[in-house]
Design a protein around this motif. Sequence first.
Motif, PDB file in Angstrom:
ATOM      1  N   ASN A 162      49.543  40.131  49.871  1.00 35.78           N
ATOM      2  CA  ASN A 162      48.813  41.404  49.820  1.00 35.78           C
ATOM      3  C   ASN A 162      48.256  41.862  51.159  1.00 35.78           C
ATOM      4  O   ASN A 162      47.865  43.022  51.291  1.00 35.78           O
ATOM      5  CB  ASN A 162      47.671  41.306  48.803  1.00 35.78           C
ATOM      6  N   GLU A 170      35.744  45.891  52.359  1.00 32.24           N
ATOM      7  CA  GLU A 170      35.913  44.541  51.833  1.00 32.24           C
ATOM      8  C   GLU A 170      37.012  44.583  50.776  1.00 32.24           C
ATOM      9  O   GLU A 170      37.129  45.546  50.031  1.00 32.24           O
ATOM     10  CB  GLU A 170      34.616  44.045  51.200  1.00 32.24           C
ATOM     11  N   GLU A 171      37.801  43.525  50.716  1.00 24.74           N
ATOM     12  CA  GLU A 171      38.930  43.500  49.783  1.00 24.74           C
ATOM     13  C   GLU A 171      38.899  42.185  49.017  1.00 24.74           C
ATOM     14  O   GLU A 171      38.973  41.110  49.621  1.00 24.74           O
ATOM     15  CB  GLU A 171      40.241  43.630  50.566  1.00 24.74           C
ATOM     16  N   TYR A 172      38.770  42.279  47.692  1.00 24.95           N
ATOM     17  CA  TYR A 172      38.647  41.075  46.874  1.00 24.95           C
ATOM     18  C   TYR A 172      39.662  41.087  45.733  1.00 24.95           C
ATOM     19  O   TYR A 172      39.989  42.145  45.180  1.00 24.95           O
ATOM     20  CB  TYR A 172      37.249  40.969  46.260  1.00 24.95           C
ATOM     21  N   TYR A 173      40.122  39.899  45.383  1.00 23.65           N
ATOM     22  CA  TYR A 173      40.953  39.687  44.200  1.00 23.65           C
ATOM     23  C   TYR A 173      40.252  38.601  43.394  1.00 23.65           C
ATOM     24  O   TYR A 173      40.109  37.471  43.873  1.00 23.65           O
ATOM     25  CB  TYR A 173      42.363  39.241  44.597  1.00 23.65           C
ATOM     26  N   ILE A 179      38.971  39.677  53.495  1.00 27.17           N
ATOM     27  CA  ILE A 179      40.021  39.715  52.470  1.00 27.17           C
ATOM     28  C   ILE A 179      39.927  38.367  51.770  1.00 27.17           C
ATOM     29  O   ILE A 179      40.090  37.323  52.400  1.00 27.17           O
ATOM     30  CB  ILE A 179      41.416  39.890  53.091  1.00 27.17           C
ATOM     31  N   ASP A 236      40.389  49.899  50.782  1.00 25.39           N
ATOM     32  CA  ASP A 236      40.266  49.251  49.476  1.00 25.39           C
ATOM     33  C   ASP A 236      40.333  50.263  48.334  1.00 25.39           C
ATOM     34  O   ASP A 236      40.667  49.919  47.203  1.00 25.39           O
ATOM     35  CB  ASP A 236      38.986  48.412  49.375  1.00 25.39           C
ATOM     36  N   ARG A 255      44.125  50.425  47.986  1.00 26.79           N
ATOM     37  CA  ARG A 255      44.630  49.164  47.437  1.00 26.79           C
ATOM     38  C   ARG A 255      44.194  48.970  45.988  1.00 26.79           C
ATOM     39  O   ARG A 255      44.888  48.328  45.206  1.00 26.79           O
ATOM     40  CB  ARG A 255      44.118  47.988  48.261  1.00 26.79           C
ATOM     41  N   GLY A 256      43.037  49.504  45.641  1.00 26.31           N
ATOM     42  CA  GLY A 256      42.530  49.376  44.274  1.00 26.31           C
ATOM     43  C   GLY A 256      43.203  50.301  43.288  1.00 26.31           C
ATOM     44  O   GLY A 256      42.883  50.286  42.097  1.00 26.31           O
TER      45      GLY A 256
END
Length: 610
Positions: free
Chosen positions: A217, A246-249, A293, A500, A503-504
Amino acid sequence: MTAKYSEDSIRTLDWKEHIRKRPGMYIGKLGDGSSHDDGIYILLKEVIDNSIDEFAMGVGKSIEVSITDRKVCVRDYGRGIPLGKVIDVTSKMNTGAKYDSKVFKKSVGLNGVGIKAVNALSDPFIIESFRDGEVKRAEFSKGVLIQDDEIQTTDEKNGVQITFHPDEEMFLNFRYISEYIETLLKNYVYLNAGLSIFFNGERFLSKNGLLDLLNENMNSEGLYDIVHMKGEDIEIALTHGRQYGEEYYSFVNGQHTTQGGTHLAAFREALVKAIRDFYKKDFDTSDIRTSIIAAISIKVEEPVFESQTKTKLGSKDIGPNGPSVRNFIMDFVTSKLDNFLHKNPVVADILHKKILESEKERKAISSIKKIAKERAKKANLHNKKLRDCRIHFNSKDEQKSDTSIFITEGDSASGSITKSRMVNTQAVFSLKGKPLNTYGLTKKIVYENEEFNLLQAALNIEDGIEGLRYNNVIIATDADVDGMHIRLLLITFFLQFFPDLVRGGHLYILQTPLFRVRNKRKTIYCYSEEEREKALKQLGANPEITRFKGLGEISPDEFKHFIGKDIRLDPVVMKKDDSVSGMLEFYMGKNTPNRQEFIIDNLVVEKDEV
């Protein structure tokens, strides 16, 4: 006059009637497949979740998924449903094996609802259970049993095969976008080492879990090698990039919790504490977390989610006798990350420099930020640019997933949308003209430019997308050269400062018709030359043809057809190999030829469906 209220007013819906009457309670929004969280993907997920639970119990190392002409087939090789209970588990509420925590201790689905929702919302729904040389098959239509076959012998391996077609009465003009499905399936294999999932023949397999997920990703190289930490019931991978935000999974028991929850909040808190303790300095939270990330996966016994779609964890404890989710994650992160940074001084030095750079930039814009906030606060009281709606995505309202904001150009277009919109869930933000090209600029411009500052305030994304006020951020411009340019400028803005959001899966382009073809009996709106030709054949001799040159030419009475239940949205999607910086340089820097072709081919997924 008050309606008569008596015993006759009270009625009990059976299970399938309730699901069909209140589908939002079970699968979120219906949708047409243009959004990654539309109902058709939830149906697929509910079926696969059961197969994943079988794999988690050590049975069935492969799952086969095929989608042809919108018909879905999922085959697993687990134990198979006990043949005498096949009809019960697909058509009787509160029936299933997962109430027995000894069998399914940390399962995704616990309430026995998911597969019934798929049944009730499909036409047809076919289930076959293969178990020890025998097979039981049953077929339903909209939850009604229409065929109940006798148990027969079979050479098939144990497992379950479910075939369903989402009911076209419920899901209007839907289509499956393969990129969304591939993301869903890849997440399953990242979280289940050794599991193979085949999608229309293509195999997905992961050996390194969340490490593979981040590598898949990330659109550019991290500042340092991904930190990968694993423990019992927890796995974390993280690095810092060069992007804003900020990018979270986040995942619970293999379920992608797209809206986070108690585990993600605990991780973000633990990360800050661990870094402050290591460097022995009280860094600002935003300086630590900007550009991060990260992926986190935990396993919780009998998880509590905030809705049937399981996108946000509500559990406060790991299990009945375990620690709180917060303490469990806090202890793990502070210990493991501290050890890692002590053992890897090069990474510790890179991270320290990154934090100091973020601190320097934050302080550089602090004065203009304060002025901009005051300006936005005053403008919000009488913000002529924003026509707000009543329900917002960051609320707890049942309709929050339907919330949208249309970003329009000029008064005529915004006027038509404003008059025809659904005031509960649709807002309008009007641009005064072409926005500034933000390519290569720092975040300072977001506060210096009044229009961008007001847009940021309207969306409530200054500190990340957790407080996002609209699920769908829709760019609504004319389908001409100027309109395309405005799309590019807005996409540049979001990619540059709020990637984000992209990406979201929150950013879309509104499709509006190019032609209206009508006779005295019927009106057909056409979105392409092909649709126009088809309409001409359908309506016969000499229909009236109108070419819409801009959104302002479409009357409010007509516009309501294009932003209502038949709305057509093209998602703006970042692909695996798209580098944000490289992409922006290509079409917003000096190399400007073929901008329009580039944006269509590389960002907007229009035809990639199955």
